[in-house]
Write a protein that holds these residues in place. Structure first.
Motif, PDB file in Angstrom:
ATOM      1  N   SER A  14       0.836  -1.202   0.000  1.00 55.86           N
ATOM      2  CA  SER A  14       0.000   0.000   0.000  1.00 55.86           C
ATOM      3  C   SER A  14       0.869   1.249   0.000  1.00 55.86           C
ATOM      4  O   SER A  14       0.567   2.229  -0.683  1.00 55.86           O
ATOM      5  CB  SER A  14      -0.935   0.008   1.210  1.00 55.86           C
ATOM      6  OG  SER A  14      -1.945  -0.973   1.093  1.00 55.86           O
ATOM      7  N   VAL A  55      -6.279   4.656   4.401  1.00 51.77           N
ATOM      8  CA  VAL A  55      -5.834   3.541   3.558  1.00 51.77           C
ATOM      9  C   VAL A  55      -6.074   2.275   4.384  1.00 51.77           C
ATOM     10  O   VAL A  55      -5.462   2.100   5.433  1.00 51.77           O
ATOM     11  CB  VAL A  55      -4.351   3.660   3.173  1.00 51.77           C
ATOM     12  CG1 VAL A  55      -3.963   2.542   2.214  1.00 51.77           C
ATOM     13  CG2 VAL A  55      -4.052   5.026   2.571  1.00 51.77           C
ATOM     14  N   THR A  83     -15.834  -2.365   3.079  1.00 49.90           N
ATOM     15  CA  THR A  83     -14.951  -2.997   2.102  1.00 49.90           C
ATOM     16  C   THR A  83     -15.153  -4.512   2.084  1.00 49.90           C
ATOM     17  O   THR A  83     -15.406  -5.134   3.128  1.00 49.90           O
ATOM     18  CB  THR A  83     -13.480  -2.660   2.392  1.00 49.90           C
ATOM     19  OG1 THR A  83     -12.647  -3.172   1.342  1.00 49.90           O
ATOM     20  CG2 THR A  83     -13.014  -3.230   3.727  1.00 49.90           C
ATOM     21  N   CYS A 106      -9.976  -6.716   3.586  1.00 49.59           N
ATOM     22  CA  CYS A 106      -8.954  -5.759   4.015  1.00 49.59           C
ATOM     23  C   CYS A 106      -7.563  -6.241   3.614  1.00 49.59           C
ATOM     24  O   CYS A 106      -7.249  -7.423   3.798  1.00 49.59           O
ATOM     25  CB  CYS A 106      -8.987  -5.590   5.530  1.00 49.59           C
ATOM     26  SG  CYS A 106     -10.577  -5.079   6.192  1.00 49.59           S
ATOM     27  N   GLN A 122      -4.469  -5.895  -4.346  1.00 48.47           N
ATOM     28  CA  GLN A 122      -5.441  -4.991  -3.745  1.00 48.47           C
ATOM     29  C   GLN A 122      -4.777  -3.959  -2.849  1.00 48.47           C
ATOM     30  O   GLN A 122      -5.160  -2.783  -2.863  1.00 48.47           O
ATOM     31  CB  GLN A 122      -6.485  -5.797  -2.965  1.00 48.47           C
ATOM     32  CG  GLN A 122      -7.416  -6.598  -3.860  1.00 48.47           C
ATOM     33  CD  GLN A 122      -8.455  -7.400  -3.087  1.00 48.47           C
ATOM     34  OE1 GLN A 122      -8.287  -7.670  -1.899  1.00 48.47           O
ATOM     35  NE2 GLN A 122      -9.522  -7.781  -3.758  1.00 48.47           N
ATOM     36  N   GLU A 149      -3.217  -1.269  -5.129  1.00 49.59           N
ATOM     37  CA  GLU A 149      -4.205  -0.442  -5.822  1.00 49.59           C
ATOM     38  C   GLU A 149      -4.991   0.445  -4.862  1.00 49.59           C
ATOM     39  O   GLU A 149      -5.370   1.569  -5.216  1.00 49.59           O
ATOM     40  CB  GLU A 149      -5.156  -1.329  -6.627  1.00 49.59           C
ATOM     41  CG  GLU A 149      -4.500  -2.024  -7.810  1.00 49.59           C
ATOM     42  CD  GLU A 149      -3.878  -1.041  -8.806  1.00 49.59           C
ATOM     43  OE1 GLU A 149      -4.381   0.094  -8.925  1.00 49.59           O
ATOM     44  OE2 GLU A 149      -2.885  -1.418  -9.455  1.00 49.59           O
ATOM     45  N   LEU A 150      -5.218  -0.013  -3.650  1.00 48.46           N
ATOM     46  CA  LEU A 150      -5.897   0.828  -2.664  1.00 48.46           C
ATOM     47  C   LEU A 150      -5.015   2.000  -2.246  1.00 48.46           C
ATOM     48  O   LEU A 150      -5.514   3.105  -1.999  1.00 48.46           O
ATOM     49  CB  LEU A 150      -6.301  -0.006  -1.444  1.00 48.46           C
ATOM     50  CG  LEU A 150      -7.492  -0.950  -1.677  1.00 48.46           C
ATOM     51  CD1 LEU A 150      -7.569  -2.008  -0.590  1.00 48.46           C
ATOM     52  CD2 LEU A 150      -8.799  -0.165  -1.743  1.00 48.46           C
ATOM     53  N   PRO A 156     -10.696   4.372   0.462  1.00 50.69           N
ATOM     54  CA  PRO A 156     -10.979   3.486  -0.674  1.00 50.69           C
ATOM     55  C   PRO A 156     -11.333   2.094  -0.173  1.00 50.69           C
ATOM     56  O   PRO A 156     -10.758   1.610   0.809  1.00 50.69           O
ATOM     57  CB  PRO A 156      -9.672   3.490  -1.469  1.00 50.69           C
ATOM     58  CG  PRO A 156      -8.623   3.886  -0.489  1.00 50.69           C
ATOM     59  CD  PRO A 156      -9.285   4.803   0.491  1.00 50.69           C
ATOM     60  N   VAL A 157     -12.288   1.459  -0.827  1.00 47.83           N
ATOM     61  CA  VAL A 157     -12.748   0.129  -0.413  1.00 47.83           C
ATOM     62  C   VAL A 157     -12.805  -0.797  -1.623  1.00 47.83           C
ATOM     63  O   VAL A 157     -12.915  -0.347  -2.760  1.00 47.83           O
ATOM     64  CB  VAL A 157     -14.140   0.191   0.249  1.00 47.83           C
ATOM     65  CG1 VAL A 157     -14.093   1.023   1.518  1.00 47.83           C
ATOM     66  CG2 VAL A 157     -15.186   0.742  -0.710  1.00 47.83           C
ATOM     67  N   VAL A 158     -12.743  -2.084  -1.348  1.00 49.20           N
ATOM     68  CA  VAL A 158     -12.867  -3.107  -2.379  1.00 49.20           C
ATOM     69  C   VAL A 158     -14.336  -3.484  -2.517  1.00 49.20           C
ATOM     70  O   VAL A 158     -15.014  -3.781  -1.523  1.00 49.20           O
ATOM     71  CB  VAL A 158     -12.040  -4.356  -2.033  1.00 49.20           C
ATOM     72  CG1 VAL A 158     -12.281  -5.465  -3.065  1.00 49.20           C
ATOM     73  CG2 VAL A 158     -10.552  -4.016  -1.966  1.00 49.20           C
ATOM     74  N   ILE A 189     -12.598  -0.705  -7.110  1.00 48.90           N
ATOM     75  CA  ILE A 189     -12.409   0.153  -5.938  1.00 48.90           C
ATOM     76  C   ILE A 189     -13.428   1.276  -5.941  1.00 48.90           C
ATOM     77  O   ILE A 189     -13.663   1.921  -6.956  1.00 48.90           O
ATOM     78  CB  ILE A 189     -10.982   0.712  -5.893  1.00 48.90           C
ATOM     79  CG1 ILE A 189      -9.978  -0.430  -5.665  1.00 48.90           C
ATOM     80  CG2 ILE A 189     -10.837   1.766  -4.795  1.00 48.90           C
ATOM     81  CD1 ILE A 189      -8.533  -0.005  -5.691  1.00 48.90           C
ATOM     82  N   LYS A 200     -15.269   4.193  -2.732  1.00 46.20           N
ATOM     83  CA  LYS A 200     -14.883   4.918  -1.530  1.00 46.20           C
ATOM     84  C   LYS A 200     -16.006   4.890  -0.511  1.00 46.20           C
ATOM     85  O   LYS A 200     -17.179   4.722  -0.854  1.00 46.20           O
ATOM     86  CB  LYS A 200     -14.522   6.365  -1.866  1.00 46.20           C
ATOM     87  CG  LYS A 200     -15.650   7.144  -2.509  1.00 46.20           C
ATOM     88  CD  LYS A 200     -15.187   8.490  -3.019  1.00 46.20           C
ATOM     89  CE  LYS A 200     -16.320   9.175  -3.800  1.00 46.20           C
ATOM     90  NZ  LYS A 200     -15.902  10.443  -4.421  1.00 46.20           N
TER      91      LYS A 200
END
Length: 419
Positions: free
Chosen positions: A20, A138, A149, A152, A312, A315-316, A333-335, A347, A349
């Motif tokens: 991250s 983040v 999300t 995590c 992930q 990208e987050l 930001p969330v998946v 992704i 938010k």
């Protein structure tokens, strides 16, 4: 005119938190007209309070690139929760003082629920103090307990480690059970949420390996029923494999392994539940037992990280910066999961106000009716998160992990002692 940015790592580290960081750094460099210098906090938020700002530009490009495959927190992390604004404004005022002195207008906080709460409060207070700071969370927690999300960063790799470990231990115990260990207990992390324990269930298949019993924090232990199940499994196959979450509770809802103390975040400090379970089994039936605690090993195991998790996490980190430069504030930001098979995600938010201090436990329909295993629905959710391998480079038989210089820039503010 570009303004500077601050990034910090918080809480227990993971195998992919540095991925991250790599995403934040890469994306910040892509916006020179908006973000000037990106600093990192030495040992998390404490680095902001003590004005120990790491100059990321002093690090080599190769070392920064290596963040993608290096475990733990490269800039240093901490378990430190700022006091509430209502009771103690001094710490928040200190953050604003340091940020103002270094023209920091962007704050990226990489952590769990407590960290997202801090980022949310800083966004509110900075506005009131006349020095608005864009605060973006983040996500990071191997416990997988952040809301909204789909998953995590950090969890997928721990899940993979957990499933592989109990699978391999099963082969070990199976080969020796006739004359040696009859019961093996593996303790995994998870204070209130049983996501990590549940991931062990992925190792259970038609071969009969993997865990026979999983003890979740969400299911209070019925001791007599549990011991009956152990007896049944040992009688049927000669041995029994058990995975227990550190937060397993008794019928009264009390932690089986509570030490009576708390950590820096105010969470109950647990003393180890595996030996507690083993003692109950020995007193009941006298079986030869062995136990192991995964502890830091599971969250540091970058050598067996999930590629899904690494992707992930990176990208987050990038998305956090994009949201900031696009004018978003107080979001994370969330998946978002689009499908299970094939696993597709994108992704989006979420407001920090809806993320902060909210704990997502294992859903009831992820736990089998007897309370000792996972359901097919849980398996469909968990399986994609451990998919893919993302091995680090090796040198002389060991992973070629890097460490950073962590050079701190000159201070501009007075010393701060109120920690």
């Amino acid at each position: 005119m570009p303004h500077n940015a601050f990034y910090a790592q918080s809480g227990g580290v993971t195998a992919v938190i540095n991925a991250s960081a790599a995403g934040v750094i890469a994306e910040a460099k892509a916006h020179p007209d908006t973000i000037g210098t990106l600093y990192a906090g030495r040992d998390g938020i404490i680095g902001a309070l003590t004005e120990e700002l790491i100059d990321i530009t002093a690090e080599s490009e190769s070392d920064l690139a290596a963040l993608l495959h290096t475990p733990s927190g490269a800039f240093g992390s901490c378990r430190y929760k700022l006091k509430s604004i209502e009771e103690h404004r001094t710490q928040y005022e200190r953050l604003i003082e340091v940020f103002r002195a270094h023209d920091i207008r962007y704050f990226f906080y990489n952590g769990g629920g407590d960290s997202q709460d801090t980022a949310h409060k800083v966004s509110q207070l900075s506005e009131k103090m006349g020095f608005p700071i864009t605060c973006i969370g983040v996500p990071k927690t191997m416990d997988n307990d952040l809301p909204i999300t789909d998953c995590c960063p950090g969890f997928g790799s721990v899940a993979k480690y957990t499933a592989v470990s109990i699978l391999e231990a099963s082969f070990d115990v199976a080969s020796m059970q006739r004359t040696s260990t009859k019961v093996f207990v593996m303790e995994v992390m998870g204070r209130h949420a049983g996501w990590v324990a549940a991931s062990a269930g992925l190792a259970r298949d038609e071969r009969g390996m993997g865990p026979d019993i999983i003890l979740f924090p969400e299911v209070p232990l019925d001791e007599s029923r549990f011991l009956e199940q152990v007896d049944r499994v040992v009688a049927e196959r000669g041995f029994c494999m058990i995975v227990v979450s550190e937060g397993a509770k008794d019928a009264a809802g009390e932690f089986l392994s509570s030490s009576g103390s708390t950590d820096a975040f105010g969470h109950a400090q647990l003393g180890g539940v595996a030996p507690v379970i083993v003692n109950k089994i020995k007193q009941h039936a006298g079986y030869k037992c062995h136990w192991a605690v995964c502890d830091y090993l599971q969250r540091a195991a970058r050598h067996i990280a999930s590629k899904t998790d690494v992707d992930q996490a990176y990208e987050l980190g990038r998305a956090a910066v994009r949201y900031a430069v696009n004018g978003d504030n107080a979001v994370m930001p969330v998946v978002v999961r689009e499908s299970d098979l094939p696993y597709r995600w994108h992704i989006d938010k979420a407001p920090l106000s809806e993320v902060a201090n909210v704990e997502k436990c294992l859903p009831t329909d992820f736990i089998s009716d007897d309370g000792f295993h996972i359901t097919d629905k849980a398996r469909r959710y968990l399986s994609p998160l451990i998919e893919g391998e993302a091995y680090p480079p090796y040198q002389n038989g060991l992973p070629a992990y890097r460490t950073l210089k962590k050079s701190v820039i000159p201070k501009k503010c007075a010393e701060f002692y109120d920690l």
